[in-house]
Design an enzyme around this catalytic site. Sequence first.
Site, PDB file in Angstrom:
ATOM      1  CG  ASP A 123      17.219  38.578  24.936  1.00 22.38           C
ATOM      2  OD1 ASP A 123      17.241  39.157  23.847  1.00 22.38           O
ATOM      3  OD2 ASP A 123      16.773  37.425  25.091  1.00 22.38           O
ATOM      4  CB  CYS A 178      29.413  46.355   6.011  1.00 18.67           C
ATOM      5  SG  CYS A 178      28.783  45.504   7.463  1.00 18.67           S
ATOM      6  CB  CYS A 181      31.755  42.721   2.855  1.00 17.48           C
ATOM      7  SG  CYS A 181      31.498  41.080   3.519  1.00 17.48           S
ATOM      8  CB  CYS A 204      15.391  34.182  10.638  1.00 15.01           C
ATOM      9  SG  CYS A 204      16.843  34.025  11.679  1.00 15.01           S
ATOM     10  CB  CYS A 231      20.682  29.828  12.595  1.00 18.24           C
ATOM     11  SG  CYS A 231      21.543  30.015  11.007  1.00 18.24           S
TER      12      CYS A 231
END
Length: 302
Positions: A123, A178, A181, A204, A231
């Site tokens: 990360d 994807c 969609c 965001c 989120c």
Amino acid sequence: VDVEPALAGGDASPYADHVRRYESWLAGGRAGAMEYLVRGRDRRADPRIVFPAARSVFCVAMPYSAAPAGSNDPSGGPLYARYLRGRDYHLELKERLDRALAAADAEWRARGGAPLAWKTCVDTSAVLERAWASLAGLGWIGKNTMLIHPKLGSYLLLAEALLDQPTGRGPAPLKDYCGNCRRCLDSCPAGAFDGPRVLDSRRCISYLTLEKRGSLEPAERRAIGRWVAGCDVCQEACPFNTKPAREERPAPDGAVALNDWAGLLNETEEEYKVRVGGSALKRVKWDQFRRNLLAASENASS
Ligand code: B12
Ligand code: SF4
Ligand code: SF4
């Protein structure tokens, strides 16, 4: 995946496409106040600046549970992103990766191989993690910008080890599943997508609750809804996350177990620090959490 073939061909290389997208994302101001993304742009463009001996990038993805109800929770209580459950993944992934590589190194050396040197990145290193994971074939980049594995979905945490030896594997990206969609794009409560695979962090909820320092504007306070940290809505919407078959990381609720408004509002700074210590939530400082909590509890009662 080996570094050499991924970067070979300069501007036409498979990796150059990722770097271009990254640069244009930064140029659009979409990183908001995440200055470290600007500072680390050169290192992100070439992992050999992060670890000069790097010849290959060993990529791993660790699934975590999709089971918590998230925004479908009917109780009206506070919401935490699912990845915050359990022990801090930065530590867990680093330990697991180092252990696995130490074992591989010992076996390799016992067979007369040269000692292996590596640098683990989870990360926080200046490594384009989704780009390398997609080149390694762990998944494709969905319209919500998540790395999605065809069977495991996107509730995955990524980590890499930069290795000083090549593996003999070139880039092997997967097909993009994807199709037509666009559920993730349409579901985002904050309207944070400028289009498929283009997310403006400044809108965001994950950015507002986890990364943004200082106060939130009135519109931002309303935008976070009931989310107190992170989120998951654009992942909840994704059909690839509905299959229950996955190896789940045992993750007791830990830091996120305190999930009622009254309990949180009565919590002291000391209690917060004890609760979140050892979890990934500890990156969210008390002031920031308190700010989120006050806005989210207001939203819940309005
Ligand atoms: C900054 C950051 C954020 C920012 C910006 C997110 C974003 N979408 O850019 C904010 C704070 C908003 C954020 C939120 C979240 N994050 Co975050 N974040 C990061 C971080 C530190 C850097 C990401 C980055 O460079 N963004 C800039 C954009 C341009 O780069 P990118 O998203 O990596 O996209 C690359 C490729 O996708 C490619 N690309 C984009 N579109 C296309 C299209 C095609 C066709 C191709 C070929 C390539 C391509 O170009 C980019 C450059 O390579 C990484 C860790 C790391 N070191 O990489 C974690 C990371 C991306 N985050 C992660 C997580 C879990 C989250 C959240 C789910 C947390 C939460 N629940 O709240 C949300 C998800 C929001 C979302 N839909 O992305 C995981 C993602 C795992 C996964 N399965 O993808 C990561 C990898 C951390 C980790 N080690 O596991 N995050
Ligand atoms: S994490 Fe939430 S706010 Fe951010 S893009 Fe996804 S749905 Fe939108
Ligand atoms: S919701 Fe649909 S468009 Fe979005 S990432 Fe999932 S499959 Fe792709």
